[in-house]
Every structure is written in C-alpha cells, then in structure tokens.
Design a protein around this motif. Structure first.
Motif, mmCIF file in Angstrom:
data_model
loop_
_atom_site.group_PDB
_atom_site.id
_atom_site.type_symbol
_atom_site.label_atom_id
_atom_site.label_comp_id
_atom_site.label_asym_id
_atom_site.label_seq_id
_atom_site.Cartn_x
_atom_site.Cartn_y
_atom_site.Cartn_z
ATOM 1 N N GLY A 18 -0.209 -14.127 -27.297
ATOM 2 C CA GLY A 18 -0.002 -15.566 -27.362
ATOM 3 C C GLY A 18 -1.280 -16.353 -27.405
ATOM 4 N N SER B 185 -5.463 -17.137 -28.596
ATOM 5 C CA SER B 185 -6.122 -17.470 -29.856
ATOM 6 C C SER B 185 -7.565 -16.976 -29.856
ATOM 7 C CB SER B 185 -6.125 -18.993 -30.065
ATOM 8 O OG SER B 185 -4.820 -19.508 -30.156
ATOM 9 N N ARG C 243 0.377 -18.038 -38.562
ATOM 10 C CA ARG C 243 -0.393 -17.835 -37.319
ATOM 11 C C ARG C 243 -1.892 -17.838 -37.568
ATOM 12 N NH1 ARG C 243 -0.078 -13.146 -34.702
ATOM 13 N NH2 ARG C 243 0.430 -11.884 -36.539
ATOM 14 N N ASN D 69 -3.981 -17.600 -34.142
ATOM 15 C CA ASN D 69 -3.180 -18.148 -33.049
ATOM 16 C C ASN D 69 -1.976 -17.255 -32.785
ATOM 17 O OD1 ASN D 69 -4.908 -20.407 -32.962
ATOM 18 N ND2 ASN D 69 -3.648 -21.525 -34.447
ATOM 19 N N ASN D 70 -1.395 -17.438 -31.609
ATOM 20 C CA ASN D 70 -0.201 -16.669 -31.229
ATOM 21 C C ASN D 70 -0.400 -15.176 -31.503
ATOM 22 O OD1 ASN D 70 2.383 -16.166 -30.310
ATOM 23 N ND2 ASN D 70 3.346 -16.621 -32.285
ATOM 24 N N LYS E 274 -0.616 -11.212 -31.294
ATOM 25 C CA LYS E 274 0.334 -10.192 -30.846
ATOM 26 C C LYS E 274 -0.411 -8.873 -30.672
ATOM 27 C CE LYS E 274 3.900 -12.364 -33.725
ATOM 28 N NZ LYS E 274 4.890 -12.154 -34.792
#
Length: 126
Positions: free
Chosen positions: A15, A17, A67, A84-85, A87
């Motif tokens: 989650g 960055s 993302r 971003n975001n 995983k």
C-alpha cells in the motif's frame, strides 16, 4: 557512452509508495524512448512502462496501470517512476532502459534496450 543510473528503491509496506529516478550522463534522456522494466528472481523480465519522447505517449503494463506513473524532468535529465499502492508482487529490481536511437517505444518488442543501469531494488513486504 550511455550511462543510466537508477535510484530510489527500498523496503516499503504493502500500500505504500516509492519514486524511482533514472538519470543519464553523456546524452539527453528527452531525445529517446525510455522504458522502465523489472526483474524478479526466477521470473521473466517485465516492462512496466514506456515513454515515447517523439509524441509524449506513455504506456503501462496491465499489472501496474493506475498505480505507476512515468514522468520526466528535462532540466534534471531525469525520468521518474512514481509507484503507488505497492503490492508484494511488485518486488523486483527495477531498471530504466533505452537504445539511444528510437524516439517511439517499440510496442511488442521485448528487450530492445541496449543500455540500462545497474537497477534499484524494490521490496514490498510487511
């Protein structure tokens, strides 16, 4: 001689960055198509995005679309990859690449980069 240097990697929680940077010496990044790609151990090299400087078009792989964002700063001769975001499956060594010839990304052509840096490691883990 083309030298590319990637930086900005690190350890981040899911989650989170990171912003990676690709800087160049001896040539101007804005003159050529620039790709970001990644490679994880045991996996195929995967291109995550490509900037065509000929028309400012940027394309992303389906895995990162929405993302990741590629941008450039001509004054700093730097191309960025904002992630971003993040995983866990984004964990990999990230590279920027170019062939210092074409201005348009050769979609569908793999491993077209004659030049790349040493990469920067991105690890996404809790």
């Amino acid at each position: 001689q083309v030298h590319l240097v990637e930086s900005g990697g690190g350890l981040v929680q899911p989650g989170g960055s990171l912003r990676l940077a690709c800087t160049a010496s001896e040539f101007t990044l804005n003159d050529y198509a620039i790709a970001w790609f990644r490679q994880a151990p045991g996996k195929e090299r995967e291109e995550v995005g490509c900037l065509s400087t000929g028309n400012a078009r940027i394309d992303y792989s389906e895995a990162v679309k929405g993302r990741f964002t590629i941008s450039g700063d001509n004054a700093k001769n730097t191309v960025y990859l904002q992630m971003n975001n993040l995983k866990p499956e984004d964990t990999a060594a990230y590279y920027c690449g170019t062939d210092a010839v074409r201005r348009f990304c050769p979609y569908g052509l793999k491993n077209w980069y004659d030049y790349r840096g040493r990469g920067t490691q991105v690890t996404v883990s809790s």
